[in-house]
Design an enzyme around this catalytic site. Structure first.
Site, PDB file in Angstrom:
ATOM      1  N   ASP A 112     -15.372  -3.752  -1.514  1.00 13.19           N
ATOM      2  CA  ASP A 112     -14.690  -3.521  -0.349  1.00 13.19           C
ATOM      3  C   ASP A 112     -15.844  -3.142   0.576  1.00 13.19           C
ATOM      4  O   ASP A 112     -16.740  -2.109   0.411  1.00 13.19           O
ATOM      5  CB  ASP A 112     -13.922  -2.263  -0.268  1.00 13.19           C
ATOM      6  CG  ASP A 112     -12.532  -2.722  -1.023  1.00 13.19           C
ATOM      7  OD1 ASP A 112     -12.297  -4.172  -1.335  1.00 13.19           O
ATOM      8  OD2 ASP A 112     -11.936  -1.849  -1.523  1.00 13.19           O
ATOM      9  N   ASP A 152       0.758  -1.163  -0.011  1.00 17.44           N
ATOM     10  CA  ASP A 152       0.025  -0.249  -0.006  1.00 17.44           C
ATOM     11  C   ASP A 152       0.948   1.049  -0.016  1.00 17.44           C
ATOM     12  O   ASP A 152       1.860   1.215   0.605  1.00 17.44           O
ATOM     13  CB  ASP A 152      -0.983   0.089   1.232  1.00 17.44           C
ATOM     14  CG  ASP A 152      -1.902  -1.150   1.326  1.00 17.44           C
ATOM     15  OD1 ASP A 152      -2.113  -1.786   0.161  1.00 17.44           O
ATOM     16  OD2 ASP A 152      -2.675  -0.983   2.153  1.00 17.44           O
TER      17      ASP A 152
END
Length: 244
Positions: free
Chosen positions: A131, A9
């Site tokens: 998500d 990330d």
């Protein structure tokens, strides 16, 4: 055998992890994400999950330079997500070396455009990012909740050629509390033709084995590796076994 996909990330060009998607609860692990990518390649990984958290907030890819370096310096197949909200941005991501693009917010806001991308670029290159937080799909870097659930979102594209979905339970992301196995079983039963990737909550190799027994084909792992709960030696053994 389940495919283990290591995650990187990105914030400010560095390799970080957030807790439950909270940008104020950030830990930096590598100043240079290429170092992490090279280590994963050494272990035998074939695919890398690269998330542009800056891009997710800015609504446009913001770390394409990192993607270019990793694509040029490794043999990893990179799947890239974060801020892909236009065809121009999608082309930039592919032009910078990504093999697959993860598209989430656009699927909620402009479903017809995602259908267009599935046709134009091919379902092997487009991944739906579904998500969820509290039963609803989260968008715009997980900062906003939509009005639809994960099953409804996937169902929008099930007849449009969609083949790949990454589903993250945001409440578990970065918490090392175990994955949402029941959620993934439900999705696999509802959408048996879709390659499902589980993400969020992985705390140990036992969690990965549980997902494997549940029939989940792929899993993204980040913090558990950074925190040493899953060692590089274990990854090397897994990738070696997968090759055999």
């Amino acid at each position: 055998m389940i495919e283990v996909i290591p995650a990187i990330d990105l914030i400010g060009g560095q390799c970080v992890r957030l807790t439950q998607g909270d940008y104020d609860r950030k830990t930096t692990y590598y100043k240079d994400p290429l170092d992490a990518a090279l280590r994963y390649e050494e272990c035998g990984a074939g695919r890398l999950h690269l998330v542009d958290l800056d891009g997710a907030k800015a609504s446009r890819p913001a770390n394409l330079g990192v993607l270019e370096r990793i694509a040029a310096r490794t043999s990893l197949e990179v799947q890239y997500g974060g801020g892909i909200k236009s065809t121009e941005a999608l082309r930039d991501v592919f032009g910078s070396g990504a093999s697959r693009a993860i598209c989430g917010s656009i699927a909620v806001a402009r479903p017809d455009l995602l259908r267009q991308w599935l046709t134009e670029f091919g379902p092997e290159r487009i991944v739906l990012g579904a998500d969820t937080r509290d039963g609803r799909v989260a968008v715009n870097g997980w900062q906003e909740a939509s009005a639809i659930g994960v099953e409804e979102l996937i169902g929008r594209f099930a007849d449009s050629g969609l083949r790949q979905v990454i589903c993250t339970d945001i409440a578990k992301d970065g918490m090392l509390s175990g994955p949402s196995v029941d959620l993934y079983r439900k999705l696999l039963e509802r959408f048996p033709r879709i390659e499902l990737t589980a993400s969020g909550g992985i705390s140990s190799w036992d969690d990965i084995e549980e997902l494997d027994r549940a029939g989940v084909p792929c899993v993204v792992v980040g913090k558990a590796i950074y925190e040493g709960r899953i060692g590089f030696d274990r990854l090397e053994t897994h990738y070696g076994a997968a090759e055999r």
